[in-house]
Motif scaffolding. Sequence first.
Motif, PDB file in Angstrom:
ATOM      1  N   GLY A   8      36.572  57.747  48.536  1.00  0.00           N
ATOM      2  CA  GLY A   8      37.551  57.097  47.691  1.00  0.00           C
ATOM      3  C   GLY A   8      38.317  56.030  48.465  1.00  0.00           C
ATOM      4  N   ASP A   9      38.724  54.983  47.752  1.00  0.00           N
ATOM      5  CA  ASP A   9      39.413  53.869  48.413  1.00  0.00           C
ATOM      6  C   ASP A   9      40.125  53.041  47.351  1.00  0.00           C
ATOM      7  OD1 ASP A   9      38.250  51.686  51.123  1.00  0.00           O
ATOM      8  OD2 ASP A   9      40.262  52.140  50.374  1.00  0.00           O
ATOM      9  N   SER A  10      40.845  52.028  47.825  1.00  0.00           N
ATOM     10  CA  SER A  10      41.493  51.067  46.935  1.00  0.00           C
ATOM     11  C   SER A  10      40.715  49.764  47.000  1.00  0.00           C
ATOM     12  CB  SER A  10      42.939  50.829  47.368  1.00  0.00           C
ATOM     13  OG  SER A  10      43.699  52.002  47.278  1.00  0.00           O
ATOM     14  N   VAL A  11      40.217  49.305  45.850  1.00  0.00           N
ATOM     15  CA  VAL A  11      39.449  48.068  45.804  1.00  0.00           C
ATOM     16  C   VAL A  11      39.882  47.249  44.592  1.00  0.00           C
ATOM     17  CG1 VAL A  11      37.448  49.082  46.955  1.00  0.00           C
ATOM     18  CG2 VAL A  11      37.557  49.063  44.453  1.00  0.00           C
ATOM     19  N   GLN A  12      39.488  45.997  44.596  1.00  0.00           N
ATOM     20  CA  GLN A  12      39.815  45.138  43.469  1.00  0.00           C
ATOM     21  C   GLN A  12      38.792  45.307  42.351  1.00  0.00           C
ATOM     22  OE1 GLN A  12      40.245  41.113  45.074  1.00  0.00           O
ATOM     23  NE2 GLN A  12      42.462  41.418  45.117  1.00  0.00           N
ATOM     24  N   GLN A  80      27.492  56.178  42.869  1.00  0.00           N
ATOM     25  CA  GLN A  80      27.596  54.750  43.130  1.00  0.00           C
ATOM     26  C   GLN A  80      28.332  54.118  41.958  1.00  0.00           C
ATOM     27  OE1 GLN A  80      26.592  52.840  45.847  1.00  0.00           O
ATOM     28  NE2 GLN A  80      27.650  51.171  44.802  1.00  0.00           N
ATOM     29  N   MET A  81      29.436  53.453  42.263  1.00  0.00           N
ATOM     30  CA  MET A  81      30.269  52.876  41.213  1.00  0.00           C
ATOM     31  C   MET A  81      30.320  51.363  41.402  1.00  0.00           C
ATOM     32  SD  MET A  81      33.360  55.672  41.033  1.00  0.00           S
ATOM     33  CE  MET A  81      34.142  55.124  42.536  1.00  0.00           C
ATOM     34  N   ASN A  82      29.828  50.638  40.423  1.00  0.00           N
ATOM     35  CA  ASN A  82      29.794  49.180  40.467  1.00  0.00           C
ATOM     36  C   ASN A  82      30.646  48.599  39.349  1.00  0.00           C
ATOM     37  OD1 ASN A  82      27.832  49.300  42.594  1.00  0.00           O
ATOM     38  ND2 ASN A  82      26.232  49.563  41.058  1.00  0.00           N
ATOM     39  N   SER A  83      30.945  47.312  39.482  1.00  0.00           N
ATOM     40  CA  SER A  83      31.736  46.606  38.459  1.00  0.00           C
ATOM     41  C   SER A  83      32.960  47.412  38.075  1.00  0.00           C
ATOM     42  CB  SER A  83      30.863  46.338  37.214  1.00  0.00           C
ATOM     43  OG  SER A  83      29.731  45.568  37.564  1.00  0.00           O
ATOM     44  N   LEU A  84      33.683  47.843  39.066  1.00  0.00           N
ATOM     45  CA  LEU A  84      34.824  48.733  38.827  1.00  0.00           C
ATOM     46  C   LEU A  84      35.927  48.041  38.041  1.00  0.00           C
ATOM     47  CD1 LEU A  84      34.775  50.488  42.267  1.00  0.00           C
ATOM     48  CD2 LEU A  84      34.669  51.656  40.069  1.00  0.00           C
ATOM     49  N   LYS A  85      36.588  48.833  37.217  1.00  0.00           N
ATOM     50  CA  LYS A  85      37.664  48.357  36.361  1.00  0.00           C
ATOM     51  C   LYS A  85      38.951  49.131  36.681  1.00  0.00           C
ATOM     52  CE  LYS A  85      34.347  47.685  32.579  1.00  0.00           C
ATOM     53  NZ  LYS A  85      34.020  48.033  31.169  1.00  0.00           N
ATOM     54  N   PRO A  86      40.102  48.569  36.388  1.00  0.00           N
ATOM     55  CA  PRO A  86      41.352  49.306  36.622  1.00  0.00           C
ATOM     56  C   PRO A  86      41.375  50.674  35.935  1.00  0.00           C
ATOM     57  CG  PRO A  86      41.835  47.004  36.223  1.00  0.00           C
ATOM     58  CD  PRO A  86      40.357  47.184  35.981  1.00  0.00           C
ATOM     59  N   GLU A  87      40.728  50.779  34.780  1.00  0.00           N
ATOM     60  CA  GLU A  87      40.715  52.062  34.074  1.00  0.00           C
ATOM     61  C   GLU A  87      39.835  53.104  34.749  1.00  0.00           C
ATOM     62  OE1 GLU A  87      40.172  49.029  32.774  1.00  0.00           O
ATOM     63  OE2 GLU A  87      38.577  49.068  31.252  1.00  0.00           O
ATOM     64  N   ASP A  88      39.117  52.721  35.802  1.00  0.00           N
ATOM     65  CA  ASP A  88      38.362  53.698  36.589  1.00  0.00           C
ATOM     66  C   ASP A  88      39.244  54.392  37.629  1.00  0.00           C
ATOM     67  OD1 ASP A  88      35.638  51.372  36.593  1.00  0.00           O
ATOM     68  OD2 ASP A  88      35.829  53.183  35.361  1.00  0.00           O
ATOM     69  N   THR A 130      38.716  63.002  45.595  1.00  0.00           N
ATOM     70  CA  THR A 130      38.929  61.828  46.432  1.00  0.00           C
ATOM     71  C   THR A 130      39.525  60.735  45.544  1.00  0.00           C
ATOM     72  OG1 THR A 130      37.884  60.300  48.006  1.00  0.00           O
ATOM     73  CG2 THR A 130      36.572  60.930  46.101  1.00  0.00           C
ATOM     74  N   PRO A 131      40.598  60.078  45.993  1.00  0.00           N
ATOM     75  CA  PRO A 131      41.292  59.120  45.127  1.00  0.00           C
ATOM     76  C   PRO A 131      40.637  57.746  45.112  1.00  0.00           C
ATOM     77  CG  PRO A 131      42.475  59.366  47.195  1.00  0.00           C
ATOM     78  CD  PRO A 131      41.327  60.319  47.249  1.00  0.00           C
ATOM     79  N   VAL A 132      40.597  57.165  43.931  1.00  0.00           N
ATOM     80  CA  VAL A 132      40.059  55.821  43.724  1.00  0.00           C
ATOM     81  C   VAL A 132      41.118  54.999  43.004  1.00  0.00           C
ATOM     82  CG1 VAL A 132      38.324  54.463  42.487  1.00  0.00           C
ATOM     83  CG2 VAL A 132      37.657  56.581  43.666  1.00  0.00           C
ATOM     84  N   THR A 133      41.426  53.844  43.554  1.00  0.00           N
ATOM     85  CA  THR A 133      42.401  52.948  42.932  1.00  0.00           C
ATOM     86  C   THR A 133      41.772  51.574  42.770  1.00  0.00           C
ATOM     87  OG1 THR A 133      44.243  54.127  43.959  1.00  0.00           O
ATOM     88  CG2 THR A 133      44.691  51.932  43.083  1.00  0.00           C
ATOM     89  N   ILE A 134      41.769  51.099  41.543  1.00  0.00           N
ATOM     90  CA  ILE A 134      41.187  49.791  41.248  1.00  0.00           C
ATOM     91  C   ILE A 134      42.313  48.874  40.789  1.00  0.00           C
ATOM     92  CG2 ILE A 134      39.400  48.520  40.032  1.00  0.00           C
ATOM     93  CD1 ILE A 134      38.412  50.849  41.834  1.00  0.00           C
TER      94      ILE A 134
END
Length: 136
Positions: A8-12, A80-88, A130-134
């Motif tokens: 998990g991580d913080s990504v745009q 595998q998570m692609n094209s991530l959105k804030p709602e993810d 695991t935390p994910v921030t978009i």
Amino acid sequence: VQLVESGGDSVQAGGSLRLSCAISGDPYSRVCMAWFRRPPGKQREGVATLDSDGTTKYADSVQGRFVISQDNAKNTLFLQMNSLKPEDTGTYYCALVRLPPDVECGMISCSSGFCVTASNFGLDLWGKGTPVTISS
């Protein structure tokens, strides 16, 4: 059996992440592996499942963007998570469901904090997440 998530991580928005779930111990039965998430302030949501025969199912919200898989030794589950959105954004958990041989896993659905497979089996085990921030 223990499940430990990582990655998990913080990504745009628009970026990608690969989550891993280390699986230790022998479940001693047929299992379906799954990912679910908990967005901040919201209930759990099913994300994806991987049945023992390789069948995968996805939530409509992630279909075409996320891929669930497992290594050949079945020691690690991936998302595998692609094209991530804030709602993810949310905490992502991997989970294990023990199933009888003749029962399909299907997608998991969650209500009031409780998740079950399409065949109405509850989750037997999950990790700490695991935390994910978009960010947009």
